[in-house]
Design a protein around this motif. Structure first.
Motif, PDB file in Angstrom:
ATOM      1  N   ASN A  61       0.873  -1.169   0.000  1.00  0.00           N
ATOM      2  CA  ASN A  61       0.000   0.000   0.000  1.00  0.00           C
ATOM      3  C   ASN A  61       0.913   1.222   0.000  1.00  0.00           C
ATOM      4  N   ARG A  96       0.626   4.417  -0.618  1.00  0.00           N
ATOM      5  CA  ARG A  96       0.170   5.635   0.067  1.00  0.00           C
ATOM      6  C   ARG A  96       0.436   5.586   1.562  1.00  0.00           C
ATOM      7  N   GLN A  97       0.147   4.447   2.172  1.00  0.00           N
ATOM      8  CA  GLN A  97       0.208   4.348   3.631  1.00  0.00           C
ATOM      9  C   GLN A  97       1.521   3.768   4.145  1.00  0.00           C
ATOM     10  N   GLY A 155       4.651   8.471   1.498  1.00  0.00           N
ATOM     11  CA  GLY A 155       3.678   7.820   0.630  1.00  0.00           C
ATOM     12  C   GLY A 155       4.119   7.804  -0.817  1.00  0.00           C
ATOM     13  N   SER A 156       5.387   7.491  -1.054  1.00  0.00           N
ATOM     14  CA  SER A 156       5.950   7.606  -2.393  1.00  0.00           C
ATOM     15  C   SER A 156       6.636   6.324  -2.844  1.00  0.00           C
ATOM     16  N   LEU A 174      -8.749  11.993  -0.699  1.00  0.00           N
ATOM     17  CA  LEU A 174      -7.762  11.492  -1.658  1.00  0.00           C
ATOM     18  C   LEU A 174      -8.342  10.529  -2.687  1.00  0.00           C
ATOM     19  N   TYR A 198      -7.966   4.208  -4.691  1.00  0.00           N
ATOM     20  CA  TYR A 198      -6.977   3.702  -5.649  1.00  0.00           C
ATOM     21  C   TYR A 198      -7.665   3.009  -6.831  1.00  0.00           C
ATOM     22  N   ASN A 216       0.198   7.642 -10.564  1.00  0.00           N
ATOM     23  CA  ASN A 216      -0.379   8.633  -9.668  1.00  0.00           C
ATOM     24  C   ASN A 216       0.711   9.616  -9.226  1.00  0.00           C
ATOM     25  N   GLU A 270       0.769  11.512  -6.890  1.00  0.00           N
ATOM     26  CA  GLU A 270       0.866  11.444  -5.425  1.00  0.00           C
ATOM     27  C   GLU A 270       2.031  10.549  -5.007  1.00  0.00           C
ATOM     28  N   PHE A 271       2.311   9.522  -5.830  1.00  0.00           N
ATOM     29  CA  PHE A 271       3.360   8.549  -5.505  1.00  0.00           C
ATOM     30  C   PHE A 271       4.722   8.911  -6.088  1.00  0.00           C
ATOM     31  N   LYS A 297      -4.915   9.826   4.025  1.00  0.00           N
ATOM     32  CA  LYS A 297      -3.554   9.460   4.392  1.00  0.00           C
ATOM     33  C   LYS A 297      -3.540   8.908   5.823  1.00  0.00           C
ATOM     34  N   THR A 305      -0.555   6.813   7.874  1.00  0.00           N
ATOM     35  CA  THR A 305       0.759   6.175   7.787  1.00  0.00           C
ATOM     36  C   THR A 305       0.913   4.957   8.703  1.00  0.00           C
TER      37      THR A 305
END
Length: 462
Positions: free
Chosen positions: A58, A60-61, A66-67, A103, A106, A116, A118-119, A352, A354
């Motif tokens: 995952n 994002r988390q 989150g990359s 957000l 997915y 994405n 975001e990543f 988000k 984590t």
């Protein structure tokens, strides 16, 4: 005049040589880029899946950033856990129209052939794949073929690709609350071909090794079969279906979800079922599936964690025993992001949230189980799996005991599947080593044995 002609020839030769040198230089650079992009990892084979552990990432988390880059740094850590297949949850841009949360999901894809932002960038993704391959880990992408997000370009350019209601309006999937996605119409052959080409892109151009296919049973089987046939003209791939239907694994998929196995684990942990129900499930597996079908065993995944509860919520004190069982029973074990760090929270799905990466009980446990799975043929669980034989005890409703065997290697699993201590006799004998404690153990058919609540043994030959 001759001098002028000679001079012109000389200039022409110099110019052409320069051009050739430039072309050679460009060609060399392109060759080097291709070499760098090309994986040194051999194509996936049946042997790969015999002793593999699969990890669901995952992105994002997984980290505070989150990359892709942050996750890539930890790929050597996954190698320690015996991971051989990396399943990335959807990495594509997320639709913002009708999206859920801040957000979005997915699984509401707005473009199948981009990443994405975001990543990170496509270059970041390529570095992730290269790093995984360098550590001999295969990468499969989560593919969402049943629906797209409402921002997908197809909605404007090809509305005929989608399911419509009586009034001619594009709809979300009937019978679901998936209002953030538009349902695709598989009666449209042009859409099928475009979907197929988008999948081929990731294998051919980006070097991925297969796909985990979302709600695979909601997409026609013949689409998967034809698509896999085309993809495997490029190279062999791993195909995991989010589905249990045996017909999915006849020609299209290598592996499906062991949903009913998972449900039995939850029921036993909650006192709703006993070992006899587990035995019935093992008979059901033998009846429903072909010998070369693989089931994925899990105590959690992204759906279970976010919607049905943490492992602690569902399994309580039995969670460690069932984690071990997911490795010992036939099939392939899954680790979901955070499980290796004793994660005890439901990850938010549209926000988000984590994962805290702090080693506790489960990291060393998964490390040991992964090593055993990778190296002992008695735990082979692929298309040529090790045998599974039940061992009889005096309390077969409470004690699960079985033997896995292949190529002269044996592994024995014995577990108390209740919340109370149990004394029992076992119809088996031999000298073994308790794999997790490294203590020597001798089993005798005429001796009394006892196990505490949810206690278990993993025994290997001396």
């Amino acid at each position: 005049m001759k001098k002028i002609i000679l001079s012109m020839l000389t200039i022409g030769i110099i110019f052409s040589c320069g051009k050739v040198q430039k072309e050679e230089t460009v060609g060399t650079v392109q060759t080097e880029i291709q070499k760098e992009k090309k994986s040194t990892l051999p194509p996936v084979s049946d042997a790969t899946m015999e002793n593999a552990v699969i990890y669901e990432a995952n992105i994002r988390q997984y980290s505070e950033e989150g990359s892709f880059k942050a996750f890539t740094k930890d790929i050597p850590v996954l190698k320690q856990l015996g991971v051989k297949i990396l399943w990335l949850m959807p990495i594509y841009p997320i639709s913002t129209t009708k999206s859920k949360g801040s957000l979005g999901s997915y699984y509401a894809v707005s473009d199948y052939t981009k990443v994405n932002p975001e990543f990170g960038t496509i270059e970041d993704f390529r570095e992730l794949v290269k790093t995984a391959h360098d550590h001999r880990i295969y990468v499969i992408l989560d593919w969402v073929a049943n629906h797209t997000g409402w921002d997908h370009v197809w909605l404007k350019e090809h509305p005929e690709y989608y399911t419509k209601d009586k009034e001619g309006n594009i709809t979300h999937t009937v019978g679901t609350d998936w209002t953030d996605v538009a349902d695709l119409n598989y009666d449209n052959q042009e859409m099928r071909e475009q979907m197929r080409q988008d999948m081929i892109y990731w294998v051919k151009e980006e070097g991925v090794d297969g796909f985990r296919c979302d709600v695979a049973g909601m997409v026609p089987v013949d689409f998967w079969e034809n698509t896999v046939e085309e993809i495997e003209k490029i190279k062999p791939v791993i195909m995991l279906a989010e589905g249990w239907e045996p017909e999915l694994m006849e020609n299209a998929f290598d592996m499906g979800y062991g949903w009913d196995t998972h449900h039995k684990m939850n029921d036993i942990a909650q006192g709703k079922a006993n070992v006899e129900e587990w035995d019935k499930r093992m008979i059901q597996v033998d009846t429903l599936y072909a010998k070369d079908d693989i089931l994925m065993n899990f105590t959690s995944n992204h759906d279970e964690n976010s919607w049905n509860g943490t492992v602690q919520e569902r399994m309580g004190d039995a969670k460690e025993m069932f984690a071990a069982l997911s490795y010992l029973t036939p099939g392939m074990p899954l680790i979901y992001s955070g499980q290796e760090y004793d994660m005890n929270k439901r990850l938010l799905f549209f926000e988000k949230d984590t994962i805290i990466k702090k080693k506790g009980k489960f990291f060393p446990l998964y490390e040991k189980l992964g090593k055993l799975k990778n190296n002992n043929p008695a735990l082979n669980g692929g298309k040529n799996a090790a045998s599974y034989a039940r061992i009889k005890t005096s309390h077969d409703d409470k004690i699960l005991a079985f033997k896995r065997e292949k190529e002269g290697s044996e592994v024995i699993f014995v577990a108390n599947m209740t919340k109370e201590p149990v004394k029992f006799d076992i119809e088996f004998q031999g000298k073994f080593k308790n794999y997790l404690s490294q203590q020597e153990i001798e089993l005798k058919s005429d001796q009394a044995n006892s196990l505490g609540a949810w206690e278990y043994l993993v025994l290997v030959q001396e």
